[in-house]
Design a protein around this motif. Structure first.
Motif, mmCIF file in Angstrom:
data_model
loop_
_atom_site.group_PDB
_atom_site.id
_atom_site.type_symbol
_atom_site.label_atom_id
_atom_site.label_comp_id
_atom_site.label_asym_id
_atom_site.label_seq_id
_atom_site.Cartn_x
_atom_site.Cartn_y
_atom_site.Cartn_z
ATOM 1 N N UNK A 191 -10.471 -4.359 -11.568
ATOM 2 C CA UNK A 191 -11.756 -5.063 -11.508
ATOM 3 C C UNK A 191 -11.651 -6.353 -10.694
ATOM 4 N N UNK A 192 -10.507 -7.013 -10.782
ATOM 5 C CA UNK A 192 -10.298 -8.267 -10.049
ATOM 6 C C UNK A 192 -9.758 -8.024 -8.640
ATOM 7 N N UNK A 193 -9.692 -6.746 -8.247
ATOM 8 C CA UNK A 193 -9.239 -6.337 -6.918
ATOM 9 C C UNK A 193 -7.808 -6.782 -6.609
ATOM 10 N N UNK A 194 -6.991 -6.804 -7.649
ATOM 11 C CA UNK A 194 -5.572 -7.090 -7.486
ATOM 12 C C UNK A 194 -4.809 -5.782 -7.342
ATOM 13 N N UNK A 195 -5.243 -4.764 -8.066
ATOM 14 C CA UNK A 195 -4.624 -3.437 -8.016
ATOM 15 C C UNK A 195 -5.652 -2.414 -7.534
ATOM 16 N N UNK A 196 -5.127 -1.289 -7.029
ATOM 17 C CA UNK A 196 -5.956 -0.216 -6.507
ATOM 18 C C UNK A 196 -5.471 1.095 -7.102
ATOM 19 N N UNK A 197 -6.400 1.946 -7.463
ATOM 20 C CA UNK A 197 -6.062 3.276 -7.978
ATOM 21 C C UNK A 197 -6.092 4.258 -6.814
ATOM 22 N N UNK A 229 -1.019 3.941 -8.825
ATOM 23 C CA UNK A 229 -1.679 2.664 -8.586
ATOM 24 C C UNK A 229 -0.783 1.814 -7.707
ATOM 25 N N UNK A 230 -1.377 0.879 -6.992
ATOM 26 C CA UNK A 230 -0.604 -0.058 -6.194
ATOM 27 C C UNK A 230 -1.366 -1.368 -6.102
ATOM 28 N N UNK A 231 -0.727 -2.366 -5.546
ATOM 29 C CA UNK A 231 -1.373 -3.663 -5.388
ATOM 30 C C UNK A 231 -2.232 -3.682 -4.132
ATOM 31 N N UNK A 232 -3.325 -4.408 -4.190
ATOM 32 C CA UNK A 232 -4.228 -4.514 -3.041
ATOM 33 C C UNK A 232 -3.503 -5.071 -1.820
ATOM 34 N N UNK A 233 -2.576 -5.998 -2.024
ATOM 35 C CA UNK A 233 -1.868 -6.574 -0.873
ATOM 36 C C UNK A 233 -1.062 -5.502 -0.140
ATOM 37 N N UNK A 234 -0.549 -4.495 -0.853
ATOM 38 C CA UNK A 234 0.171 -3.409 -0.203
ATOM 39 C C UNK A 234 -0.786 -2.499 0.568
ATOM 40 N N UNK A 235 -1.981 -2.322 0.046
ATOM 41 C CA UNK A 235 -2.998 -1.542 0.762
ATOM 42 C C UNK A 235 -3.374 -2.263 2.049
ATOM 43 N N UNK A 236 -3.533 -3.566 1.987
ATOM 44 C CA UNK A 236 -3.872 -4.343 3.187
ATOM 45 C C UNK A 236 -2.771 -4.222 4.239
ATOM 46 N N UNK A 237 -1.524 -4.311 3.805
ATOM 47 C CA UNK A 237 -0.394 -4.163 4.726
ATOM 48 C C UNK A 237 -0.345 -2.750 5.300
ATOM 49 N N UNK A 238 -0.590 -1.758 4.468
ATOM 50 C CA UNK A 238 -0.578 -0.370 4.922
ATOM 51 C C UNK A 238 -1.682 -0.137 5.951
ATOM 52 N N UNK A 239 -2.853 -0.694 5.697
ATOM 53 C CA UNK A 239 -3.969 -0.555 6.633
ATOM 54 C C UNK A 239 -3.587 -1.119 7.993
ATOM 55 N N UNK A 240 -2.963 -2.292 8.014
ATOM 56 C CA UNK A 240 -2.530 -2.903 9.273
ATOM 57 C C UNK A 240 -1.553 -2.002 10.020
#
Length: 88
Positions: free
Chosen positions: A9-15, A21-32
């Protein structure tokens, strides 16, 4: 589960799927990294995702599927291949 839901809910983790599950910061890095891949390539495969992130196919596939949902990638004709989403 309450803690995990709060992190989502706080956009710290992603399902990524029912069990992953993983952390949003890892998703951002993966997107890059994925967008960098598309600077020189038209297609991205699950095997390439596995190699880029040095993880297993079991982890790479849900990551790529998640990238489809956030419109970074989209399926090509083959299940294991993606192309850049035009508006990303």
């Amino acid at each position: 589960m309450d803690v995990l839901q709060r992190l989502i809910d706080e956009k710290i983790a992603v399902r990524l799927n029912n069990d992953l599950y993983t952390l949003q910061k890892y998703i951002d890095e993966a997107k890059e990294k994925i967008l960098e891949h598309f600077e020189n390539n038209k297609v991205l495969t699950i095997a390439q995702v596995r190699d880029i992130f040095q993880n297993s196919r079991k982890s790479a596939k849900p990551l790529l599927q998640y990238m489809d949902t956030i419109r970074v990638t989209r399926k090509v004709t083959v299940e294991t291949e993606r192309e850049a989403f035009i508006n990303s």
